[in-house]
Design a protein around this motif. Structure first.
Motif, PDB file in Angstrom:
ATOM      1  N   ALA A   8       0.839  -1.209   0.000  1.00  0.00           N
ATOM      2  CA  ALA A   8       0.000   0.000   0.000  1.00  0.00           C
ATOM      3  C   ALA A   8       0.876   1.262   0.000  1.00  0.00           C
ATOM      4  CB  ALA A   8      -0.929  -0.012   1.211  1.00  0.00           C
ATOM      5  N   ASP A   9       1.957   1.237   0.771  1.00  0.00           N
ATOM      6  CA  ASP A   9       2.886   2.384   0.793  1.00  0.00           C
ATOM      7  C   ASP A   9       3.495   2.604  -0.598  1.00  0.00           C
ATOM      8  OD1 ASP A   9       2.552   2.609   3.544  1.00  0.00           O
ATOM      9  OD2 ASP A   9       4.249   1.290   3.977  1.00  0.00           O
ATOM     10  N   PHE A  10       3.860   1.500  -1.233  1.00  0.00           N
ATOM     11  CA  PHE A  10       4.480   1.582  -2.553  1.00  0.00           C
ATOM     12  C   PHE A  10       3.491   2.173  -3.567  1.00  0.00           C
ATOM     13  CE2 PHE A  10       6.214  -0.801  -6.428  1.00  0.00           C
ATOM     14  CZ  PHE A  10       7.265   0.084  -6.602  1.00  0.00           C
ATOM     15  N   ALA A  11       2.236   1.726  -3.479  1.00  0.00           N
ATOM     16  CA  ALA A  11       1.200   2.243  -4.385  1.00  0.00           C
ATOM     17  C   ALA A  11       1.046   3.754  -4.213  1.00  0.00           C
ATOM     18  CB  ALA A  11      -0.120   1.518  -4.121  1.00  0.00           C
ATOM     19  N   VAL A  12       1.109   4.236  -2.981  1.00  0.00           N
ATOM     20  CA  VAL A  12       0.993   5.676  -2.710  1.00  0.00           C
ATOM     21  C   VAL A  12       2.161   6.432  -3.356  1.00  0.00           C
ATOM     22  CG1 VAL A  12       1.077   7.429  -0.879  1.00  0.00           C
ATOM     23  CG2 VAL A  12      -0.366   5.389  -0.598  1.00  0.00           C
ATOM     24  N   LEU A  13       3.368   5.851  -3.257  1.00  0.00           N
ATOM     25  CA  LEU A  13       4.547   6.497  -3.845  1.00  0.00           C
ATOM     26  C   LEU A  13       4.418   6.666  -5.355  1.00  0.00           C
ATOM     27  CD1 LEU A  13       7.677   4.834  -2.153  1.00  0.00           C
ATOM     28  CD2 LEU A  13       6.653   7.056  -1.688  1.00  0.00           C
ATOM     29  N   LEU A  14       3.822   5.661  -6.008  1.00  0.00           N
ATOM     30  CA  LEU A  14       3.751   5.693  -7.474  1.00  0.00           C
ATOM     31  C   LEU A  14       2.552   6.487  -7.977  1.00  0.00           C
ATOM     32  CD1 LEU A  14       4.679   2.009  -8.420  1.00  0.00           C
ATOM     33  CD2 LEU A  14       6.174   4.006  -8.268  1.00  0.00           C
ATOM     34  N   GLY A  35       0.146   9.023  -9.252  1.00  0.00           N
ATOM     35  CA  GLY A  35       0.300  10.368  -9.797  1.00  0.00           C
ATOM     36  C   GLY A  35       1.717  10.711 -10.224  1.00  0.00           C
ATOM     37  N   GLU A  36       2.624   9.729 -10.141  1.00  0.00           N
ATOM     38  CA  GLU A  36       4.029   9.967 -10.513  1.00  0.00           C
ATOM     39  C   GLU A  36       4.127  10.057 -12.043  1.00  0.00           C
ATOM     40  OE1 GLU A  36       7.222  10.215  -8.690  1.00  0.00           O
ATOM     41  OE2 GLU A  36       7.582  10.803 -10.748  1.00  0.00           O
ATOM     42  N   ARG A  37       4.678  11.167 -12.545  1.00  0.00           N
ATOM     43  CA  ARG A  37       4.710  11.384 -13.993  1.00  0.00           C
ATOM     44  C   ARG A  37       6.000  10.937 -14.650  1.00  0.00           C
ATOM     45  NH1 ARG A  37       1.366  16.630 -15.114  1.00  0.00           N
ATOM     46  NH2 ARG A  37      -0.298  16.265 -13.618  1.00  0.00           N
ATOM     47  N   ARG A  38       6.964  10.540 -13.857  1.00  0.00           N
ATOM     48  CA  ARG A  38       8.241  10.145 -14.446  1.00  0.00           C
ATOM     49  C   ARG A  38       8.233   8.668 -14.842  1.00  0.00           C
ATOM     50  NH1 ARG A  38      12.194  11.660  -9.835  1.00  0.00           N
ATOM     51  NH2 ARG A  38      10.338  11.127  -8.620  1.00  0.00           N
ATOM     52  N   ARG A  39       9.280   8.297 -15.595  1.00  0.00           N
ATOM     53  CA  ARG A  39       9.423   6.900 -16.010  1.00  0.00           C
ATOM     54  C   ARG A  39       9.952   6.076 -14.835  1.00  0.00           C
ATOM     55  NH1 ARG A  39      10.243   7.131 -22.009  1.00  0.00           N
ATOM     56  NH2 ARG A  39      10.246   9.320 -22.564  1.00  0.00           N
ATOM     57  N   LEU A  40       9.644   4.757 -14.898  1.00  0.00           N
ATOM     58  CA  LEU A  40      10.034   3.875 -13.782  1.00  0.00           C
ATOM     59  C   LEU A  40      11.529   3.905 -13.500  1.00  0.00           C
ATOM     60  CD1 LEU A  40       7.836   0.689 -14.350  1.00  0.00           C
ATOM     61  CD2 LEU A  40       7.689   2.331 -12.451  1.00  0.00           C
ATOM     62  N   LYS A  41      12.334   3.905 -14.564  1.00  0.00           N
ATOM     63  CA  LYS A  41      13.790   3.854 -14.369  1.00  0.00           C
ATOM     64  C   LYS A  41      14.262   5.012 -13.482  1.00  0.00           C
ATOM     65  CE  LYS A  41      18.115   2.760 -15.011  1.00  0.00           C
ATOM     66  NZ  LYS A  41      18.708   1.586 -14.369  1.00  0.00           N
ATOM     67  N   VAL A  68      12.340   6.893 -11.413  1.00  0.00           N
ATOM     68  CA  VAL A  68      11.675   6.894 -10.106  1.00  0.00           C
ATOM     69  C   VAL A  68      12.359   5.916  -9.146  1.00  0.00           C
ATOM     70  CG1 VAL A  68       9.520   6.317  -8.913  1.00  0.00           C
ATOM     71  CG2 VAL A  68       9.469   7.658 -11.034  1.00  0.00           C
ATOM     72  N   LEU A  69      12.695   4.707  -9.652  1.00  0.00           N
ATOM     73  CA  LEU A  69      13.270   3.686  -8.771  1.00  0.00           C
ATOM     74  C   LEU A  69      14.629   4.083  -8.211  1.00  0.00           C
ATOM     75  CD1 LEU A  69      12.408   0.308 -10.541  1.00  0.00           C
ATOM     76  CD2 LEU A  69      11.258   1.371  -8.595  1.00  0.00           C
ATOM     77  N   ARG A  70      15.357   4.922  -8.967  1.00  0.00           N
ATOM     78  CA  ARG A  70      16.679   5.304  -8.442  1.00  0.00           C
ATOM     79  C   ARG A  70      16.672   6.669  -7.778  1.00  0.00           C
ATOM     80  NH1 ARG A  70      20.587   5.885 -13.584  1.00  0.00           N
ATOM     81  NH2 ARG A  70      21.905   6.453 -11.865  1.00  0.00           N
ATOM     82  N   ASP A  71      15.520   7.272  -7.641  1.00  0.00           N
ATOM     83  CA  ASP A  71      15.419   8.545  -6.933  1.00  0.00           C
ATOM     84  C   ASP A  71      15.423   8.251  -5.429  1.00  0.00           C
ATOM     85  OD1 ASP A  71      14.630  10.851  -5.638  1.00  0.00           O
ATOM     86  OD2 ASP A  71      13.090  11.372  -7.106  1.00  0.00           O
ATOM     87  N   GLN A  72      16.496   8.666  -4.749  1.00  0.00           N
ATOM     88  CA  GLN A  72      16.656   8.341  -3.321  1.00  0.00           C
ATOM     89  C   GLN A  72      15.569   8.965  -2.459  1.00  0.00           C
ATOM     90  OE1 GLN A  72      19.212   6.017  -2.541  1.00  0.00           O
ATOM     91  NE2 GLN A  72      18.896   6.030  -4.745  1.00  0.00           N
ATOM     92  N   GLY A  73      14.943  10.024  -2.963  1.00  0.00           N
ATOM     93  CA  GLY A  73      13.862  10.665  -2.223  1.00  0.00           C
ATOM     94  C   GLY A  73      12.564   9.873  -2.297  1.00  0.00           C
ATOM     95  N   VAL A  74      12.459   8.976  -3.284  1.00  0.00           N
ATOM     96  CA  VAL A  74      11.273   8.118  -3.411  1.00  0.00           C
ATOM     97  C   VAL A  74      11.505   6.822  -2.643  1.00  0.00           C
ATOM     98  CG1 VAL A  74       9.787   6.855  -5.015  1.00  0.00           C
ATOM     99  CG2 VAL A  74      10.625   9.135  -5.633  1.00  0.00           C
ATOM    100  N   LEU A  75      12.621   6.146  -2.975  1.00  0.00           N
ATOM    101  CA  LEU A  75      12.989   4.892  -2.312  1.00  0.00           C
ATOM    102  C   LEU A  75      14.483   4.946  -2.016  1.00  0.00           C
ATOM    103  CD1 LEU A  75      11.272   2.095  -4.435  1.00  0.00           C
ATOM    104  CD2 LEU A  75      10.838   2.568  -2.024  1.00  0.00           C
TER     105      LEU A  75
END
Ligand SMILES: [Zn+2]
Length: 289
Positions: free
Chosen positions: A151-157, A159-165, A167-174
């Protein structure tokens, strides 16, 4: 670059060797690596290490209320040593040594932080609270934290407009993933690196969450118990697509492809991840214009 699994393994490795030991000397060699001056590094001397931990890709050595926080960046590494000389090491343009920590005792054991290459990024902080380090303060949740749910992960993603690559390496997200493990997670999830993060269906979010936990836990498991010197080789062996351009995909046998940028590249399997279609290589397409 050391990412979550390697830093986790280094933190376990250091826990076993540092906890309960007294820091005798902290010797900065590459002055540019030292990002704080108050308290001075010498304030660590004479203190006993109480804990060693990981925060994202940062190592955190706690000694009686002070924290030595280290980010190894792209080419930094930690080497455990015995018989370290008492004299301060000499700095020099070819010396990869950034900082030396020697413990009290006859053995002269301790560790060196080293950084290869001319692009320097290794960063060392001495702080009273790790949250004083800007990179630590902005960290998103740790994907291996048992409290981090689907559920936490779903909240993070959402409305996210960026590509997965990205987002996954953005330290502020994960916290903790870089170029290598984001490639691995996307391959395990069978998703294109260019897929828009906010466009995932509920099932896809669950699949990515599974791939995230599975890939990282497996990598941590493989590195556990390894000495600092063995971790880099282990990381390379364990990667399925990252850094394997031109090799067969271990899942489907298709040829692993890459997209390159000015100073980095990422890898993926077209059959597993992009419906068999190669992604446009931005650098090449720009050259062709
Ligand atoms: Zn494949």
């Amino acid at each position: 670059m050391p990412e979550l699994p390697e830093v986790e393994a280094l933190s376990v490795f250091l826990s076993e060797r540092l906890i309960g030991r007294v820091i005798a000397r902290v010797q900065p060699v590459a002055i540019s690596a030292l990002k704080t001056y108050d308290p001075p590094v010498t304030a660590l001397e004479g203190r006993t290490v109480g804990a060693v931990g990981r925060r994202g890709k940062f190592l955190d050595v706690e000694a009686e209320g002070l924290h030595l926080v280290v980010h190894l960046a792209r080419a930094g590494w930690l080497r455990w040593k015995e018989g370290l000389p008492v004299e301060p090491p000499r700095p020099g343009p070819r010396n990869p040594l950034a900082l030396r920590v020697r413990l009290a005792g006859e053995a002269g054991d301790g560790f060196d932080l080293t950084e290869a290459g001319s692009k320097k990024g290794l960063a060392v902080y001495v702080v009273r609270d790790p949250a004083e380090v800007p990179g630590v303060a902005r960290l998103g949740p740790d994907p291996l934290d048992p409290a981090f749910t689907l559920a936490d992960f779903a909240v993070l993603l959402h409305g996210e407009r960026r590509r997965l690559k990205g987002v996954l390496r953005d330290q502020g997200v994960l916290a903790g993933m870089g170029n290598a493990y984001s490639d691995e997670v996307l391959h395990a999830a069978r998703m294109s690196p260019y897929k828009l993060a906010g466009s995932l269906t509920e099932d896809e979010v669950a699949r990515l969450y599974e791939a995230l936990g599975g890939t990282l836990r497996e990598a941590v498991e493989r590195s556990r118990g390894l000495a600092a010197g063995e971790l880099k080789a282990e990381k390379k062996l364990g990667l399925r697509v990252h850094g394997r351009t031109g090799q067969p995909c271990p899942v489907c046998g298709d040829t692993i492809r890459e997209v390159s940028f000015a100073d980095s590249s990422f890898q993926y399997c077209p059959t597993c991840q992009t419906g068999g279609k190669p992604l446009a290589d931005r650098r090449l397409s720009r050259l062709l214009k």
